[in-house]
Design an enzyme around this catalytic site. Sequence first.
Site, mmCIF file in Angstrom:
data_model
loop_
_atom_site.group_PDB
_atom_site.id
_atom_site.type_symbol
_atom_site.label_atom_id
_atom_site.label_comp_id
_atom_site.label_asym_id
_atom_site.label_seq_id
_atom_site.Cartn_x
_atom_site.Cartn_y
_atom_site.Cartn_z
ATOM 1 N N ILE A 13 44.983 48.278 31.861
ATOM 2 C CA ILE A 13 45.674 47.441 33.064
ATOM 3 C C ILE A 13 47.129 46.693 32.582
ATOM 4 O O ILE A 13 47.677 46.661 33.308
ATOM 5 C CB ILE A 13 44.598 46.473 33.564
ATOM 6 C CG1 ILE A 13 43.283 47.258 34.357
ATOM 7 C CG2 ILE A 13 45.135 45.706 34.879
ATOM 8 C CD1 ILE A 13 42.163 46.534 34.689
ATOM 9 N N ASP A 53 48.193 37.222 19.325
ATOM 10 C CA ASP A 53 46.520 37.189 19.324
ATOM 11 C C ASP A 53 46.075 35.881 20.130
ATOM 12 O O ASP A 53 46.353 34.825 19.397
ATOM 13 C CB ASP A 53 46.125 37.100 17.834
ATOM 14 C CG ASP A 53 44.418 37.143 17.627
ATOM 15 O OD1 ASP A 53 43.834 36.963 18.652
ATOM 16 O OD2 ASP A 53 44.066 37.347 16.562
ATOM 17 N N ASN A 80 45.778 39.019 30.596
ATOM 18 C CA ASN A 80 44.931 40.300 30.784
ATOM 19 C C ASN A 80 44.344 40.393 29.689
ATOM 20 O O ASN A 80 43.173 41.163 29.889
ATOM 21 C CB ASN A 80 46.182 41.249 30.757
ATOM 22 C CG ASN A 80 45.696 42.511 30.885
ATOM 23 O OD1 ASN A 80 44.944 42.989 31.793
ATOM 24 N ND2 ASN A 80 45.690 43.435 29.753
ATOM 25 N N SER A 129 37.571 38.457 36.939
ATOM 26 C CA SER A 129 36.634 39.490 37.494
ATOM 27 C C SER A 129 35.544 38.888 38.522
ATOM 28 O O SER A 129 35.156 37.690 38.446
ATOM 29 C CB SER A 129 35.873 40.164 36.147
ATOM 30 O OG SER A 129 34.610 40.812 36.826
ATOM 31 N N LYS A 156 34.309 34.746 32.519
ATOM 32 C CA LYS A 156 35.216 35.021 33.660
ATOM 33 C C LYS A 156 35.153 33.851 34.575
ATOM 34 O O LYS A 156 36.081 33.687 35.496
ATOM 35 C CB LYS A 156 35.027 36.542 34.243
ATOM 36 C CG LYS A 156 35.367 37.583 33.279
ATOM 37 C CD LYS A 156 36.991 37.529 33.115
ATOM 38 C CE LYS A 156 37.539 38.496 32.124
ATOM 39 N NZ LYS A 156 38.874 38.591 32.104
ATOM 40 N N THR A 185 38.583 52.228 31.898
ATOM 41 C CA THR A 185 39.433 51.611 30.639
ATOM 42 C C THR A 185 38.501 51.967 29.373
ATOM 43 O O THR A 185 37.068 52.232 29.400
ATOM 44 C CB THR A 185 39.735 50.290 30.712
ATOM 45 O OG1 THR A 185 38.771 49.517 30.651
ATOM 46 C CG2 THR A 185 40.688 49.910 31.974
#
Length: 228
Positions: A13, A53, A80, A129, A156, A185
């Site tokens: 994504i 990172d 992301n 999510s 999340k 993915t």
Amino acid sequence: MTVTLITGANKGIGFETAKQLLALGHVVYVGARDAERGEKAAAALGARFVQLDVTEDDSVRDALATIGSAEGRLDVLVHNAGILAAGDVDGPAALRAFDTNAVSIVRVTEAALPLLRRSPNATVVTVSSSMGSFWAVTNPHRPEFGFPLPLYAASKAAATMLTVQYAKSEPGIKFNAVEPGATATDMTAAFGIGRSPEESARVVVRLATLGADGPTGTFQDETGPLNW
């Protein structure tokens, strides 16, 4: 030019979001932990690469310093980078999941705030999510009900809450979390589900391109605000 940083953007994504924002005229920085993969992705896109990172303070500070030196500001930040954490559930796994999926939002946002405050229309998008939605995971009519992913779901939920709280503490910057939709993915390959990253990226791009009067402090999918 709109200056955009996307974490974990060398694939999936993040990569497709970078591609679509570049097509809209953004200057896009592909943030990736692995320099070789990140540079390859940035070259394929025609984007700029920055080693990042999200679990390392020094790496995050250096990445934002690089962008600040080159651009002087940051207009869009897309959180992301993330992991599924679908293996063993134990202390070390929990620490890794929360560090990558939630603590990194604090780490990157705090480093980015000085640059975001220089933007006339700063926007932060968290790829969260609906697995982190209490409403969704307790609803037997929702697909999330059937996926026992405790570390991913809990981290999340924290990611969405951090987004909402940043919206309160930084009223001059728009902060929104997004459920991009089930996506095929590397992270979800074991489940064999999901649509193309290109389709899901469109949901992220919509929130990354809000006007100055756009919403803040929301959790949305492609249809609008979600319960959580």
